[in-house]
Design an enzyme around this catalytic site. Structure first.
Site, PDB file in Angstrom:
ATOM      1  N   ASP A   1       0.855  -1.181   0.000  1.00  0.00           N
ATOM      2  CA  ASP A   1       0.000   0.000   0.000  1.00  0.00           C
ATOM      3  C   ASP A   1       0.893   1.233   0.000  1.00  0.00           C
ATOM      4  O   ASP A   1       2.010   1.204   0.547  1.00  0.00           O
ATOM      5  CB  ASP A   1      -0.907   0.018   1.236  1.00  0.00           C
ATOM      6  CG  ASP A   1      -1.865   1.208   1.222  1.00  0.00           C
ATOM      7  OD1 ASP A   1      -2.854   1.160   0.469  1.00  0.00           O
ATOM      8  OD2 ASP A   1      -1.601   2.185   1.938  1.00  0.00           O
TER       9      ASP A   1
ATOM     10  N   GLU B   1       0.998   5.639   0.521  1.00  0.00           N
ATOM     11  CA  GLU B   1       0.379   6.922   0.837  1.00  0.00           C
ATOM     12  C   GLU B   1       1.031   7.960  -0.067  1.00  0.00           C
ATOM     13  O   GLU B   1       2.238   7.885  -0.347  1.00  0.00           O
ATOM     14  CB  GLU B   1       0.576   7.294   2.305  1.00  0.00           C
ATOM     15  CG  GLU B   1      -0.069   6.324   3.290  1.00  0.00           C
ATOM     16  CD  GLU B   1      -1.557   6.151   3.082  1.00  0.00           C
ATOM     17  OE1 GLU B   1      -2.210   7.123   2.643  1.00  0.00           O
ATOM     18  OE2 GLU B   1      -2.064   5.056   3.348  1.00  0.00           O
TER      19      GLU B   1
ATOM     20  N   HIS C   1      -5.007   4.738   6.905  1.00  0.00           N
ATOM     21  CA  HIS C   1      -4.298   5.566   5.920  1.00  0.00           C
ATOM     22  C   HIS C   1      -2.812   5.677   6.242  1.00  0.00           C
ATOM     23  O   HIS C   1      -2.181   6.678   5.905  1.00  0.00           O
ATOM     24  CB  HIS C   1      -4.942   6.950   5.797  1.00  0.00           C
ATOM     25  CG  HIS C   1      -6.384   6.892   5.422  1.00  0.00           C
ATOM     26  ND1 HIS C   1      -6.834   6.267   4.284  1.00  0.00           N
ATOM     27  CD2 HIS C   1      -7.486   7.359   6.055  1.00  0.00           C
ATOM     28  CE1 HIS C   1      -8.153   6.364   4.225  1.00  0.00           C
ATOM     29  NE2 HIS C   1      -8.569   7.011   5.292  1.00  0.00           N
TER      30      HIS C   1
ATOM     31  N   ASP D   1      -2.394  -0.528   6.532  1.00  0.00           N
ATOM     32  CA  ASP D   1      -3.347  -0.853   5.474  1.00  0.00           C
ATOM     33  C   ASP D   1      -2.925  -2.112   4.724  1.00  0.00           C
ATOM     34  O   ASP D   1      -3.773  -2.922   4.318  1.00  0.00           O
ATOM     35  CB  ASP D   1      -3.467   0.322   4.501  1.00  0.00           C
ATOM     36  CG  ASP D   1      -4.242   1.493   5.106  1.00  0.00           C
ATOM     37  OD1 ASP D   1      -4.545   1.438   6.307  1.00  0.00           O
ATOM     38  OD2 ASP D   1      -4.525   2.455   4.375  1.00  0.00           O
TER      39      ASP D   1
END
Length: 574
Positions: free
Chosen positions: A25, A27, A165, A170
């Site tokens: 994942d 960000e 987040h 995540d």
């Protein structure tokens, strides 16, 4: 980091239990891989249900992180100031993932950033096989089990890790979701990666059996209605090519479980041929709103909207209502939920000291003031400290903020958010962000609607696929007539005839006086599309100079790290 890898690309039929997955994942500072940058990478390597290793690092994006993104993720400029740049991180991540199958929730988003980083720093794009847990969830879960396919929703069902987040958290939640979905896929005889890919793509027996329902469907734009044995509508849709669209429901391309279920029940497909694609879109909205087919999710209840009303009384207040009346009150909306309306009302109350009590007041009303007066957030007209004229100044400011100028509210709450973020009070800042977003977005939406709905008649044209012109008559934001003028025809008589046969529209009260909000927004999208020309306009079509539209882009950027995923994560609604 653990370095063992398992090749899977060239070994068809390897059991899923023997495949090494890297679940990852990212960000980011925004949605576009061309314009925004990665701020964090988190990845978990698993095989046979066992965690083999983890990879996690913050990344210096090379530019300031937008404040709203910091509120969303908790990642601040101070946290990444000493972090490595992506060119230093990327080789380690690619080595960690070498020879594995990549997994992500809405993989296209995360892979887009990885590919952009590879291209920018001279690495070949990843050639890994990819599993998207959003696609798997759509195939394997019903809406009764999960109302949507957001990671936060699936994690509540399948994981003890709560997505927040932050990339590694995540990714860990996605690991649990992946394992649960693979276990469920096993009950369908799916045991290898190739079987998994085929399972996602394969049409059901019911889809194959019902293909004949598309045989008589015409081409061209229009609306289609799937009906059951009793003639009741199951599902309403629209297309620029009816034949191709209806046929697609009986192919492997249609993977939505609920729609596949609908196809199994359907006994016929009724079609309504339309002159133009815009007419088809409007007719679809009207049919869904009137017949409320159970397999349509969006647009079924256009009447279930909420409005924020600045009441018409000596000392007005902000009230949430379901109906617009023909009065002198001010309205802001529509909102799709009471919560959204309450958020916008709170944003206005944070800036403008309107009374928040609910009883009706007159200049003669006298009772003790509440705590808001002592906090300086209300002038206490209930105790006579403020006359109707003095209070009216705040009312005028509120109406101005609701209808014309959103900047005072925006500036005040943005300043408050910055103070909260500096104090690391992120939850409070996030709450303010959501309130501000609800207010600004709805204000911008209403101003766009009102700009069109005040016009008694507008005639507009756009080039048609046949070489002629699609022409529409719009009255008070409602589509009144549609037609296609043939190539080479004289426009004057054609437009005159179209106007003469158009629906008579009598406007009602409020910002959307003659049509549903979605219909007017549909017309606005068409009017703003390339190639559209205005033929006739009664009055003027304009937006407020200081309107909320100029601030909405800043709000939208604040959510770009998460919201662009939502339409794809949530199951298609129509």
């Amino acid at each position: 980091m653990e370095n063992s890898v398992q090749g899977t690309l060239d070994e068809l039929g390897v059991p899923l239990s023997q495949i090494t997955f890297v679940v990852f994942d990212l960000e980011t500072t925004g949605v576009s891989s061309d314009e925004h940058a990665i701020t964090e990478i988190g990845a978990v390597k698993v095989r046979g249900g066992e965690v083999l290793g983890e990879f996690s690092t913050l990344v210096d994006p090379g530019s300031p992180i937008p404040p709203f993104i910091s509120v969303l993720t908790g990642i601040t400029d101070g946290m990444v100031v000493a972090a490595p740049r992506i060119e230093a991180v990327l080789p380690s991540f690619l080595e960690f993932a070498r020879g594995t199958t990549l997994v992500a929730h809405n993989a296209g988003f995360d892979l887009g950033f990885v590919k952009a980083a590879c291209a920018a720093h001279g690495y070949p794009p990843p050639r890994h096989p990819v599993v998207d847990t959003v696609v798997l969830a759509r195939k394997l879960l019903t809406r009764d089990e999960a109302p949507n396919c957001k990671l936060s929703t699936l994690a509540k069902i399948f994981s003890k890790t709560e997505p927040c987040h932050r990339a590694l958290a995540d990714a860990r939640a996605t690991v649990d979701v992946l394992h649960a979905l693979l276990e469920r896929a096993g009950s369908f005889g799916v045991h290898t990666l190739e079987e998994l890919k085929g399972f996602v793509r394969a049409p059901t027996p019911e889809q194959r059996r019902k293909r004949h329902l598309a045989d008589a469907v015409p081409g061209g734009p229009g609306v289609y209605v799937f009906e059951d044995s009793g003639g009741d509508p199951l599902y309403v849709g629209k297309s620029t090519n009816l034949r191709n669209r209806v046929r697609s429901y009986f192919t492997a391309g249609e993977t939505r479980p609920r729609i596949r279920e609908m196809v199994g029940i359907a006994e016929r497909v009724r079609t309504i041929v339309c002159a133009t694609p815009l007419e088809a879109e409007v007719r679809e909205l009207r049919l869904i709103g009137s017949s409320k087919p159970r397999y349509n999710r969006r647009s079924r209840f256009p009447e279930k909207m909420f409005w924020l009303k600045l009441t018409d009384e000596p000392f007005p207040r902000l009230s949430i209502v379901r109906e617009i009346k023909d009065d002198k009150a001010g309205y802001l909306g529509p909102f799709t939920s009471v919560r959204a309306a309450e958020d916008a009302r709170t944003a206005l109350h944070e800036t403008i000291p309107l009374r928040q009590c609910t009883e009706r007041m007159t200049p003669r009303t006298r009772h003790s003031a509440c705590a808001l007066a002592e906090l300086g957030r209300c002038g206490a007209p209930c105790e006579g400290r403020q006359s109707a004229e003095e209070y009216g100044l705040h009312v005028a400011s509120a109406r101005q903020a609701m209808e014309l100028d959103a900047s005072p509210v925006f500036s005040a709450i943005e300043l408050r958010m910055e103070r909260l973020s500096l104090d690391q009070r992120y939850e409070e800042a996030a709450a303010d962000r959501d309130r501000l977003a609800s207010y600004v977005r709805t204000s911008a939406r209403m101003q766009r609607l009102r700009a069109l709905t005040v016009i008694p008649q507008m005639v507009a044209a756009a080039p048609s696929a046949s070489g002629g012109w699609d022409i529409h008559v719009i009255r008070y934001g409602r589509l009144a007539s549609a037609g296609v003028m043939p190539k080479g025809a004289h426009p004057g008589p054609f437009v005159d005839a179209l106007v003469a046969t158009a629906e008579t529209v009598a406007p009602g009260p409020g910002p959307v006086p003659a049509a549903g909000t979605e219909e007017t927004e549909c017309i606005l999208r068409w009017l703003e599309s390339p190639g559209v020309r205005l033929v006739q306009v009664e009055g003027s079509w304009s937006l407020p100079t200081l309107g909320a539209g100029r601030l909405q882009a800043r709000i939208d950027r604040a959510y770009q790290a998460v919201e662009p995923r939502r339409p794809r994560e949530g199951r298609p609604q129509r």
